[in-house]
Design an enzyme around this catalytic site. Structure first.
Site, PDB file in Angstrom:
ATOM      1  N   ARG A 294       0.829  -1.212   0.000  1.00  0.00           N
ATOM      2  CA  ARG A 294       0.000   0.000   0.000  1.00  0.00           C
ATOM      3  C   ARG A 294       0.857   1.253   0.000  1.00  0.00           C
ATOM      4  O   ARG A 294       0.568   2.215  -0.713  1.00  0.00           O
ATOM      5  CB  ARG A 294      -0.943  -0.025   1.211  1.00  0.00           C
ATOM      6  CG  ARG A 294      -2.077  -0.984   0.986  1.00  0.00           C
ATOM      7  CD  ARG A 294      -3.023  -1.120   2.170  1.00  0.00           C
ATOM      8  NE  ARG A 294      -4.143  -1.967   1.736  1.00  0.00           N
ATOM      9  CZ  ARG A 294      -5.200  -2.255   2.466  1.00  0.00           C
ATOM     10  NH1 ARG A 294      -5.309  -1.798   3.709  1.00  0.00           N
ATOM     11  NH2 ARG A 294      -6.165  -3.009   1.969  1.00  0.00           N
ATOM     12  N   TYR A 435      -6.219  -0.719  -7.096  1.00  0.00           N
ATOM     13  CA  TYR A 435      -5.638  -1.957  -6.543  1.00  0.00           C
ATOM     14  C   TYR A 435      -4.992  -1.771  -5.170  1.00  0.00           C
ATOM     15  O   TYR A 435      -4.927  -0.675  -4.655  1.00  0.00           O
ATOM     16  CB  TYR A 435      -4.744  -2.664  -7.557  1.00  0.00           C
ATOM     17  CG  TYR A 435      -3.547  -1.971  -8.166  1.00  0.00           C
ATOM     18  CD1 TYR A 435      -2.950  -0.864  -7.610  1.00  0.00           C
ATOM     19  CD2 TYR A 435      -3.004  -2.495  -9.342  1.00  0.00           C
ATOM     20  CE1 TYR A 435      -1.828  -0.301  -8.200  1.00  0.00           C
ATOM     21  CE2 TYR A 435      -1.879  -1.919  -9.934  1.00  0.00           C
ATOM     22  CZ  TYR A 435      -1.298  -0.822  -9.350  1.00  0.00           C
ATOM     23  OH  TYR A 435      -0.199  -0.269  -9.925  1.00  0.00           O
ATOM     24  N   GLU A 436      -4.588  -2.867  -4.575  1.00  0.00           N
ATOM     25  CA  GLU A 436      -4.067  -2.875  -3.197  1.00  0.00           C
ATOM     26  C   GLU A 436      -5.056  -2.294  -2.197  1.00  0.00           C
ATOM     27  O   GLU A 436      -4.678  -1.584  -1.274  1.00  0.00           O
ATOM     28  CB  GLU A 436      -2.756  -2.102  -3.102  1.00  0.00           C
ATOM     29  CG  GLU A 436      -1.588  -2.806  -3.737  1.00  0.00           C
ATOM     30  CD  GLU A 436      -1.484  -4.244  -3.296  1.00  0.00           C
ATOM     31  OE1 GLU A 436      -1.265  -5.081  -4.174  1.00  0.00           O
ATOM     32  OE2 GLU A 436      -1.659  -4.547  -2.097  1.00  0.00           O
ATOM     33  N   GLY A 437      -6.341  -2.633  -2.382  1.00  0.00           N
ATOM     34  CA  GLY A 437      -7.390  -2.047  -1.544  1.00  0.00           C
ATOM     35  C   GLY A 437      -7.819  -0.738  -2.182  1.00  0.00           C
ATOM     36  O   GLY A 437      -7.037   0.200  -2.246  1.00  0.00           O
ATOM     37  N   GLN A 442      -9.304   2.102   1.841  1.00  0.00           N
ATOM     38  CA  GLN A 442      -8.323   2.844   2.649  1.00  0.00           C
ATOM     39  C   GLN A 442      -9.023   3.819   3.594  1.00  0.00           C
ATOM     40  O   GLN A 442      -8.617   3.981   4.755  1.00  0.00           O
ATOM     41  CB  GLN A 442      -7.360   3.640   1.749  1.00  0.00           C
ATOM     42  CG  GLN A 442      -6.660   2.839   0.659  1.00  0.00           C
ATOM     43  CD  GLN A 442      -5.811   1.712   1.195  1.00  0.00           C
ATOM     44  OE1 GLN A 442      -5.195   1.825   2.255  1.00  0.00           O
ATOM     45  NE2 GLN A 442      -5.804   0.598   0.496  1.00  0.00           N
TER      46      GLN A 442
END
Lengths: 594, 594
Positions: A294, A435-437, A442
Site C-alpha cells: 500500500r 488496486y491494493e485495496g 483505505q
C-alpha cells in the site's frame, strides 16, 4: 518524454522533512551515511533515467502477449530487468544476511518512486517482489527463507501476490481457491486467481506465487484463509528451477493502461505449494505484504504524478501561444508565463512534494518502528506509520490521477493524441486508486481501525506535531512563515474537529464521511509537511547552507499550497459530518436516472 | 452498458429549473406545447437508446480508417446517421423556413445531451453541423443560406469548423491558412488545418467546411481573419454535389478516446471557397459558432457523466461484496448499500443534475435573448446566457472527467478492464475540457469579458437571483429547505465577495484566480439551481402534482449537494485571491524538478 529523477527534491524530502537522520541515529545501519545516501540515489537515478524511462512509451504501445501459457513482456523489459538485478536493487532494503544491501526502507521508497516514474508497468514487477519478500521474512519458515529469499532478493526470481477471485475483490474472505494436504507435507493448490500482476513473464527464471487459499474444513470468511508459496518451477535439490509446477497463466487482461505489465488470470491445477506461517493465519501474512504494497502504491501515485509533471513542465516552457501579461520578449510567449498555466504547474509541484513527504514520512517511521531502541518511541513510530499508510495510498494515488489529468490539459489538443505520451500517464495512473485495496477501503481503514487505535492516540499525536509546526512558523523571522501558520492552524483545527466528530460518530456515519475524512487528513498532513520543509529551508537560508534558490523554492511551494489547498481544507467538514442518514432516507431511494 | 435517456430528469430540469414556459410565453413557438415537448424527448430518447447507444463501445474498439483521402467511420455509424437524418433531428432547433422543426434551442440542448450520452463520437458530427448552421444563419449571404442551409439542416450534408493549425491553438490569431481571390468572386483557400472533427467521413454525401483563413494584406492577429465556406463537393447547378473540391483529409489522429469520431488533418490546396460575412470579420462569425459549440460541449460533459453514472449505478446494484452495516438480507450485500459507495453515487447524481441545470438555464436564456419581445428582458437573458456559457463549458466538462473517473472507481478492478466499458467514458470524457477553448480559456473569458460586462451587472443579477432562492428556501414549510438555504447563503456571500475582489483586481491577479473563480461560480450556480428545483419539487408535493418520490428525490439531491459542494465552496476564496505575485516571485522561478 524523457525523465530525470528529481534526486534533490527526493533528498530534501527524506532528510529535512522525513528526518532520515533519526534512522541513522538508531545505529541499525552503521554504514548508512549521508554520502552513501546521495551515491545510492544518483546510481538508482541513472538506471531509471537512462535504461527504464525510455521503455515507457514503446512498452505501452506494444503491450504483452500470451502464448501457450507464456507471457512475452515488451521489448527491452528483460534486458532492463537484468540491469536491475545486476545493480542489486531488489535487495536495497533487505538484510545482508539474505544478500540484500541492508539499507532503510525509506531509501527503498525513494528507489520505488524513481522506478514508478520511469515506468509503472516495469516498476510493478519489483514492487510485487518487495511485498513477497517482507511476507517471507516475517512469516516464512527457516527452510523457506533459506531456499527462496536469496533468489528473490537478488531478483533472479520474482514473486507475486494472489488474492483476487471474480467473486472476491474487496471482500477477500469470499475466496474459494482450495489447498489440500499432500502426504509429504506440501499442499495441492487448486483454483483460479484474477488480476495477478506480473503473474507470468519472461524477465526472471522463476516466479514464486504467494497464494491465498482455503484448507479443508477451514472456517468461513477471512478466518479460514491460509497463505501458500507456489513456485512456477519447483526448486531442485540444488535450489535451482526444476520441474514445472501445475500453475499457469490462462489469460491476459486487456486494460486501459499499464500495458507493459502483464495482468494475468492464473490457473492452479493441484499445484504444489507450501504453507507460509500457520494454517488459517493467511490474512496476517497478507497484511504484512499489503502494508508494504500500500505504501508502495502510494509512492506509485507520486511517481506517475512526477512523470506527468515533468512532461507538462517541459511542454509549457516550449509551447508558445498568445501574449502573457508579464511575458518577456515579443509574443507569442511560452505558456508557462501565462498566470493560469503557471498556477496549475506550481500547484501540481506543491502537491507532488506534499504527497512525496507523506510517503517518505511513513517509510521513515516504519524504519524507526522496527529499529528504534526505545520501545515507547518505536511504538509511537508504528502508530504514525499505521495512520499514514492508508493516507499515503489513497491521497497520493488520487493525486496521481489529478496531476496526470492536468498534465494532459496543459498540452491542449496534443495531450489527447497518444503519441504525445501525456495520455499514457492519465491511463496508467487510473489503476492506482483501485488496486491494493480501493481508496474507499483505505478510507474505511483510516476512519475505522486507524482512528480507533488506543482511543485516537495516533491522530492526537499527529495534531500535536502539526501545532508544533504552526508555532515554529509563527515565530520565524521570515515573514512568509507566519503566513503559512495562518493557513495551517485553521486546517489543524478542522482536522481535530473532524477527528472528534468521527470518533464519537456511529459506524454508518463514520463510513459515510470516511472518504472526505481521509482527504482532509491527506491535505492537512501534506500541508504540514511542506511547512516542516519550509522551516528547514529557512534554517538553511539563515545558515547559508546549500542552494538558496532551492530553499526559497521550498518556502514558495509551501506558500501556494497553503493559500489554496490548506485554505480550502476546512470546507471538507460539511461532507465529513453529513452522516449516513441523508444517503439512506427515502428521497435517495431513487438513485437511478429517470 | 446500455443507456436509457433520463427523460424525466431532463424534463424536470427544463421545465421546473430552467423555466421553459418562459420560452413558450414569448409566443415565438406557437405549437410548442408541453405535450409536444414530452413527445419529442421520448422520440429522441428512442433513437439514442436503441440505435446509437449500442454502437458506442464497438465503435471505440474499431475506430476510423483513412484510405486515399476517404474516411470509413465505424460499422453502424452511416446507418445510424441515416436514421438521425430521417427523423429530422439536425433541424430540431432551426427555422421551418429552412426545413427545420422550428423548436427552441433548449430542446436542441436536451437532444444533444442524449446524443452525447449515447455516443460522444457519433454526437460530434451533428454537434459540428449545429454550430455551422448558426454561423450561416447569422453571417451567410442569402445565396449561401438558400444553397446550403436546407441541406445541412436536413442532415444530408454535414459541416465542420476549421480553426486550429499546429502553431495556432488557443492563439487563433496565429493561423496562416491563406485565401486568395479568384476572378469569379470565389477564393482559393490553401493551408493545413489540424484536429478537424468529422473533417472527412462516409455518413453524409457532402461536407461543408467553415474555414478560418487570411486574405492577402490582412492585418496581423485576429483582426485579419476571415471565414470561408469550402465544400467537399462543389454544388452543381441543381445544388447537388458536383465536382470534387481541392480539400482532403491527409491524416487521422491516434487519440486516447472518441475513437469513433474521425479527427482529421485537412489539406486545402487552392480549394474553392466563398467568404462568409465580411472580410477580416471571421472572428465574429467564429464566435457565433463557438457560443453554440461551447454550450454543446458543456452538454457533452453532462452527457458523458450521465452515461458513466448509469453504468456505475447498475454495477453497484449487481455487485455484491462484504457486509454493509444496514444491508438487507444475508451478506454479501450489494455495494450500493455500503455508505461510501452510496455517497459517491448520490454525489455523482447531484452534480450531474447541477451541471444539466446550468446548461439548460443557459439554453433557455439564449432562446429568450432571441425571442423575448421586451428588449430589456431580452438583454437580461443575453447577459445571463453569456455569463453561463464558459461556466457550462468548463464546469460541466471537468465534471464529466470527474464522474467518469468515479465511474471507473466504483467498478473496482473491472473498471480498468476495457471490456467493461467504464474506461471508455474516462478516456472519451478527457477531450471535452480541451477543445472548443480549453477550460483555462473559459476561465479567462468568465473573469475577463463576462465579469466586466456593464460593470459586473451579469454577476450582480445572478447573485440577486440566488438570494431570492435563499429566501424561498428559508420560508418553506418543509424543514429540509431552510437547511438548503443555510448552505446556499454563505456560498452566495462567497461568490459576491469573489466577484468584488476580481473586479477590482489587476489583470494578472484576475488571471491567476480565474480557474478557481470559474469553479466557484459553477459550484454556487449549480447549487442554486438544485435549490430552485427543490422549491419546485416542494410545490409539487404540496399540490400533489406528479410522482411524490421523484419530488422528494429532487430535494434530497439538493441536500447532499448543499452539505458537500456548497459547504466547501467558500474555501475556494483562498485560491481566487492568491493573486499572481506568489507565482512569479523568485522562489517559484524554479518550477523544474531538481
Amino acid at each position: 518524454m524523457s525523465y530525470r529523477a528529481p534526486v534533490r527534491d527526493i533528498r530534501f524530502s527524506l532528510e529535512e522533512i522525513a528526518a532520515l537522520d533519526s534512522v541513522r541515529a538508531t545505529g541499525a545501519f552503521p554504514e548508512f551515511s549521508g554520502d552513501l545516501t546521495g551515491a545510492i540515489l544518483e546510481e538508482a537515478a541513472k538506471l531509471c533515467n537512462d535504461v527504464i524511462a525510455p521503455l515507457n512509451w514503446p512498452s505501452d504501445q506494444q503491450g504483452c502477449t500470451l502464448k501457450d501459457g507464456e507471457v512475452k513482456t515488451p521489448d527491452g523489459f528483460p534486458e532492463a530487468y537484468a540491469k536491475f538485478v545486476e545493480g542489486g536493487w531488489q535487495g536495497l532494503q533487505f538484510g545482508t544476511e539474505h544478500g540484500g544491501m541492508g539499507l532503510p526502507r525509506a531509501l527503498g521508497c525513494a528507489l520505488m518512486e524513481m522506478l514508478q516514474s520511469a515506468s509503472m508497468s516495469f516498476g510493478l514487477g519489483p514492487m510485487l517482489s518487495f511485498g513477497a519478500i517482507e511476507a517471507l521474512i516475517a512469516h516464512g519458515s527457516d527452510e523457506q527463507r533459506t531456499l527462496y529469499l536469496p533468489k528473490i532478493i537478488s531478483g533472479e526470481w520474482s514473486a507475486t501476490m494472489n488474492l483476487t477471485e471474480p467473486q472476491a475483490g474487496s471482500d477477500v474472505g469470499a475466496l474459494r481457491t482450495k489447498a489440500e494436504p499432500n502426504a509429504d507435507g506440501s499442499w495441492a493448490v487448486s483454483g483460479q486467481k484474477i488480476y495477478i500482476t506480473w503473474g507470468e513473464h519472461d524477465c526472471a527464471e522463476n516466479i514464486i506465487h504467494l497464494v491465498l487459499a482455503r484448507t479443508p474444513d477451514s472456517p468461513a470468511g477471512t478466518k479460514g484463509i491460509s497463505l501458500f508459496l507456489v513456485p512456477k518451477f519447483l526448486p531442485d535439490e540444488n535450489g535451482n528451477p526444476g520441474k514445472r509446477n501445475g500453475v499457469k497463466a490462462i489469460g491476459l487482461e486487456h486494460k486501459m493502461g499499464i500495458h507493459g505489465s502483464p495482468t494475468c488470470t492464473m490457473e492452479y491445477a493441484g499445484a504444489t505449494g507450501w504453507l507460509i506461517g500457520e494454517e488459517n493465519r493467511g490474512m496476517a501474512a497478507m497484511f504484512t505484504m499489503m502494508n508494504s504494497a500500500r505504501l508502495n502504491v502510494g509512492v506509485q501515485g507520486v511517481g506517475i504524478a512526477e512523470r506527468a509533471y515533468q512532461q507538462a513542465f517541459e511542454f509549457a516552457k516550449e509551447r508558445r501561444q498568445g501574449r502573457a501579461p508579464g511575458g518577456e520578449g515579443p509574443a507569442p510567449h511560452a505558456i508557462i508565463d501565462h498566470p493560469d498555466v503557471r498556477r496549475t504547474l506550481g500547484l501540481m509541484k506543491a502537491k507532488i512534494e506534499a504527497a512525496r513527504a507523506i510517503c517518505f514520512h511513513a517509510a521513515v517511521e516504519g524504519d524507526l518502528a522496527e529499529h528504534h531502541g526505545d520501545e515507547k518511541e518505536a511504538a509511537w513510530s508504528r502508530r504514525r506509520e499505521e495512520l499514514l499508510i492508508p493516507v499515503a495510498k489513497a491521497w497520493s494515488t488520487d493525486l496521481g490521477v489529478e496531476i496526470a489529468s492536468l498534465g494532459v490539459q496543459i498540452h491542449g489538443g496534443m495531450g489527447f493524441i497518444e503519441e504525445t505520451g501525456a495520455a499514457q500517464h492519465y491511463r496508467d495512473a487510473r489503476i492506482a486508486p483501485i488496486y491494493e485495496g480501493t481508496n474507499g477501503i483505505q478510507a474505511i481503514d483510516l476512519s475505522g481501525r486507524k482512528l480507533s487505535m488506543e482511543g485516537g492516540l495516533a491522530f492526537a499525536e499527529l495534531i500535536e506535531d502539526i501545532r508544533q509546526t504552526v508555532e515554529d512558523c509563527e515565530t520565524s523571522s521570515n515573514p512568509a512563515l507566519p503566513e503559512l501558520a495562518a493557513r495551517l492552524k485553521p486546517a489543524a483545527d478542522a482536522l481535530e474537529e473532524a477527528t472528534g466528530w468521527m470518533i464519537s460518530a456511529g459506524m454508518e456515519d463514520r463510513l459515510a464521511g470516511s472518504t472526505a475524512f481521509l482527504k482532509l487528513t491527506g491535505e492537512v498532513t501534506g500541508g504540514w509537511l511542506l511547512c516542516v520543509g519550509a522551516v528547514a529551508a529557512q534554517r538553511r537560508l539563515k545558515e547559508a547552507e546549500g542552494d538558496a534558490a532551492f530553499s526559497e523554492n521550498r518556502i514558495a511551494l509551501a506558500g501556494i499550497y497553503a493559500e489554496t489547498v490548506l485554505a480550502a481544507a476546512p470546507g471538507l467538514l460539511g461532507e465529513i459530518r453529513m452522516g449516513a442518514a441523508p444517503l439512506f432516507e427515502p428521497g435517495l431511494a431513487m438513485l437511478e436516472s429517470a
